[in-house]
Design an enzyme around this catalytic site. Sequence first.
Site, PDB file in Angstrom:
ATOM      1  N   LYS A   1     -32.081  12.681  15.220  1.00  6.95           N
ATOM      2  CA  LYS A   1     -32.756  12.552  16.529  1.00  6.95           C
ATOM      3  C   LYS A   1     -32.023  11.529  17.398  1.00  6.95           C
ATOM      4  O   LYS A   1     -31.721  11.795  18.561  1.00  6.95           O
ATOM      5  CB  LYS A   1     -34.215  12.121  16.317  1.00  6.95           C
ATOM      6  CG  LYS A   1     -34.930  11.668  17.575  1.00  6.95           C
ATOM      7  CD  LYS A   1     -36.282  11.056  17.273  1.00  6.95           C
ATOM      8  CE  LYS A   1     -36.236   9.776  16.451  1.00  6.95           C
ATOM      9  NZ  LYS A   1     -35.750   8.579  17.116  1.00  6.95           N
TER      10      LYS A   1
ATOM     11  N   THR B   1       0.863  -1.190   0.000  1.00  5.95           N
ATOM     12  CA  THR B   1       0.000   0.000   0.000  1.00  5.95           C
ATOM     13  C   THR B   1       0.890   1.227   0.000  1.00  5.95           C
ATOM     14  O   THR B   1       1.565   1.510   0.995  1.00  5.95           O
ATOM     15  CB  THR B   1      -0.902   0.020   1.250  1.00  5.95           C
ATOM     16  OG1 THR B   1      -1.696  -1.162   1.257  1.00  5.95           O
ATOM     17  CG2 THR B   1      -1.811   1.237   1.233  1.00  5.95           C
TER      18      THR B   1
ATOM     19  N   LYS C   1      -7.550   1.751  -3.251  1.00 14.96           N
ATOM     20  CA  LYS C   1      -7.169   1.336  -1.890  1.00 14.96           C
ATOM     21  C   LYS C   1      -7.314   2.522  -0.924  1.00 14.96           C
ATOM     22  O   LYS C   1      -7.798   2.369   0.200  1.00 14.96           O
ATOM     23  CB  LYS C   1      -5.736   0.806  -1.899  1.00 14.96           C
ATOM     24  CG  LYS C   1      -5.117   0.544  -0.541  1.00 14.96           C
ATOM     25  CD  LYS C   1      -5.734  -0.624   0.172  1.00 14.96           C
ATOM     26  CE  LYS C   1      -5.023  -0.859   1.510  1.00 14.96           C
ATOM     27  NZ  LYS C   1      -5.618  -1.964   2.258  1.00 14.96           N
TER      28      LYS C   1
HETATM   29  P1  NAP Z   1       5.252  -6.632   7.423  1.00 14.40           P
HETATM   30  O1  NAP Z   1       4.784  -7.853   8.102  1.00 14.40           O
HETATM   31  O2  NAP Z   1       5.901  -5.564   8.217  1.00 14.40           O
HETATM   32  O3  NAP Z   1       6.244  -7.091   6.249  1.00 14.40           O
HETATM   33  C1  NAP Z   1       6.929  -6.162   5.467  1.00 14.40           C
HETATM   34  C2  NAP Z   1       7.790  -6.918   4.483  1.00 14.40           C
HETATM   35  O4  NAP Z   1       8.458  -5.982   3.639  1.00 14.40           O
HETATM   36  C3  NAP Z   1       8.891  -7.750   5.154  1.00 14.40           C
HETATM   37  O5  NAP Z   1       9.088  -8.919   4.427  1.00 14.40           O
HETATM   38  C4  NAP Z   1      10.100  -6.807   5.075  1.00 14.40           C
HETATM   39  O6  NAP Z   1      11.319  -7.478   5.120  1.00 14.40           O
HETATM   40  C5  NAP Z   1       9.865  -6.219   3.701  1.00 14.40           C
HETATM   41  N1  NAP Z   1      10.563  -4.951   3.489  1.00 14.40           N
HETATM   42  C6  NAP Z   1      10.330  -3.767   4.110  1.00 14.40           C
HETATM   43  N2  NAP Z   1      11.145  -2.816   3.645  1.00 14.40           N
HETATM   44  C7  NAP Z   1      11.901  -3.401   2.687  1.00 14.40           C
HETATM   45  C8  NAP Z   1      12.921  -2.930   1.837  1.00 14.40           C
HETATM   46  N3  NAP Z   1      13.358  -1.650   1.863  1.00 14.40           N
HETATM   47  N4  NAP Z   1      13.482  -3.806   0.973  1.00 14.40           N
HETATM   48  C9  NAP Z   1      13.062  -5.084   0.934  1.00 14.40           C
HETATM   49  N5  NAP Z   1      12.106  -5.592   1.725  1.00 14.40           N
HETATM   50  C10 NAP Z   1      11.535  -4.757   2.585  1.00 14.40           C
HETATM   51  O7  NAP Z   1       4.056  -5.900   6.642  1.00 14.40           O
HETATM   52  P2  NAP Z   1       2.662  -6.525   6.068  1.00 14.40           P
HETATM   53  O8  NAP Z   1       1.633  -6.449   7.142  1.00 14.40           O
HETATM   54  O9  NAP Z   1       2.953  -7.827   5.399  1.00 14.40           O
HETATM   55  O10 NAP Z   1       2.264  -5.399   5.001  1.00 14.40           O
HETATM   56  C11 NAP Z   1       2.906  -5.285   3.749  1.00 14.40           C
HETATM   57  C12 NAP Z   1       2.180  -4.272   2.889  1.00 14.40           C
HETATM   58  O11 NAP Z   1       0.813  -4.683   2.726  1.00 14.40           O
HETATM   59  C13 NAP Z   1       2.135  -2.874   3.500  1.00 14.40           C
HETATM   60  O12 NAP Z   1       2.236  -1.896   2.479  1.00 14.40           O
HETATM   61  C14 NAP Z   1       0.761  -2.840   4.158  1.00 14.40           C
HETATM   62  O13 NAP Z   1       0.255  -1.513   4.285  1.00 14.40           O
HETATM   63  C15 NAP Z   1      -0.059  -3.664   3.191  1.00 14.40           C
HETATM   64  N6  NAP Z   1      -1.249  -4.282   3.777  1.00 14.40           N
HETATM   65  C16 NAP Z   1      -1.226  -4.896   4.995  1.00 14.40           C
HETATM   66  C17 NAP Z   1      -2.373  -5.471   5.524  1.00 14.40           C
HETATM   67  C18 NAP Z   1      -2.362  -6.154   6.862  1.00 14.40           C
HETATM   68  O14 NAP Z   1      -3.469  -6.434   7.394  1.00 14.40           O
HETATM   69  N7  NAP Z   1      -1.246  -6.450   7.442  1.00 14.40           N
HETATM   70  C19 NAP Z   1      -3.565  -5.438   4.807  1.00 14.40           C
HETATM   71  C20 NAP Z   1      -3.586  -4.821   3.538  1.00 14.40           C
HETATM   72  C21 NAP Z   1      -2.426  -4.254   3.057  1.00 14.40           C
HETATM   73  P3  NAP Z   1      11.950  -7.929   6.538  1.00 14.40           P
HETATM   74  O15 NAP Z   1      11.394  -9.288   6.816  1.00 14.40           O
HETATM   75  O16 NAP Z   1      13.407  -7.942   6.315  1.00 14.40           O
HETATM   76  O17 NAP Z   1      11.535  -6.906   7.574  1.00 14.40           O
END
Ligand code: NAP
Length: 305
Positions: free
Chosen positions: A236, A93, A168
């Site tokens: 109301k 996102t 989104k």
């Molecule tokens: P998360 O658990 O924090 O995972 C983030 C992932 O991105 C991890 O694998 C992390 O690697 C990787 N990452 C972050 N920065 C990076 C970089 N600079 N280079 C390479 N890899 C990187 O987050 P999530 O909940 O899965 O969410 C991921 C996305 O989906 C976000 O944009 C979020 O807003 C969206 N989203 C989430 C949900 C939800 O309910 N969680 C729902 C809809 C949409 P590491 O393992 O090394 O940290």
Amino acid sequence: MRTGFIGLGAMGMHMARNLHRAGLLRAVWNRTGAKAQTLAAELGVVAAVNPGELAAQCDAVVMCVSADADVIEVVNALAPRLPRGALVIDCSTVSAATAREAARLLAGHGVEFLDCPVSGGVEGARDAQLAIMAGGSEAAFARATPILQAMGRAVTHFGPSGSGQAAKATNQIMCAGIIEAVAEAMSFAHAQGLPLDKLIDTLGKGAGSSWYFVHRAPNMMRGSYPAGFRVRLHAKDLSICREMAARFGATLPVVERMLGEYAELIAEGYGDEDISATYRLKTGLFRQGGGSGGEGTGATGRGSA
Ligand code: NAP
């Protein structure tokens, strides 16, 4: 298509598994390598040592990382190694501007990009029940469809790059409340030039949905508010809520805001319309900014509140 997955976080880990179930997953990469190695060993796929190595052996890459700068960083690492004609699908996102920048960077290497943010939470990711909102070319969307369908249940193309992220954003506005958020989101979506009929159909299945969104957002699309629950009756009820909260010394911000908006609607003669008429007020927010600044194309079903 030989598909790689980058970003094995809370969402991505499940999404990658679903791609594997569909027979599409070739390789994974994660910044923290241990996660990729564990999953790759379990599934019998390649654990790439860096994004470039993954890119070199894939026709499509799905990524789900945290934020805007992360998307651009990964895209820059992928771009030089992806074969011409490859496809990058970003499920993170981020802003529509970032989606357009990612598309521009990849186009310079003959690679197509789709912004495909998702809704439905971790459960939706686990169960392959995500609502997926795509932005990019029709051709790229057609190629991506088998991949997207392996991860979601409602997969919709909203228009050019950035349109998926705009959809989104609309969904996120709804999460702020019920009818007010629905009204605000619909006016926002309208200003983005999104196809409102597709939007209701898709987001109605997402995590930000509600009864009011499913049943009353169509009123907003049509610009018609036949009495379901009248504005004056809800006003109301909210006055009663205000009173009850006051007994505890509490002021409820959502109640206060909606009472103000309903007072405005009643003063304008709309008190007997359904409360989805709140949209009449919300469209004014965008008109003040100079009318529709929509960047998408092919919008249908515009409201006329
Ligand atoms: P998360 O658990 O924090 O995972 C983030 C992932 O991105 C991890 O694998 C992390 O690697 C990787 N990452 C972050 N920065 C990076 C970089 N600079 N280079 C390479 N890899 C990187 O987050 P999530 O909940 O899965 O969410 C991921 C996305 O989906 C976000 O944009 C979020 O807003 C969206 N989203 C989430 C949900 C939800 O309910 N969680 C729902 C809809 C949409 P590491 O393992 O090394 O940290």
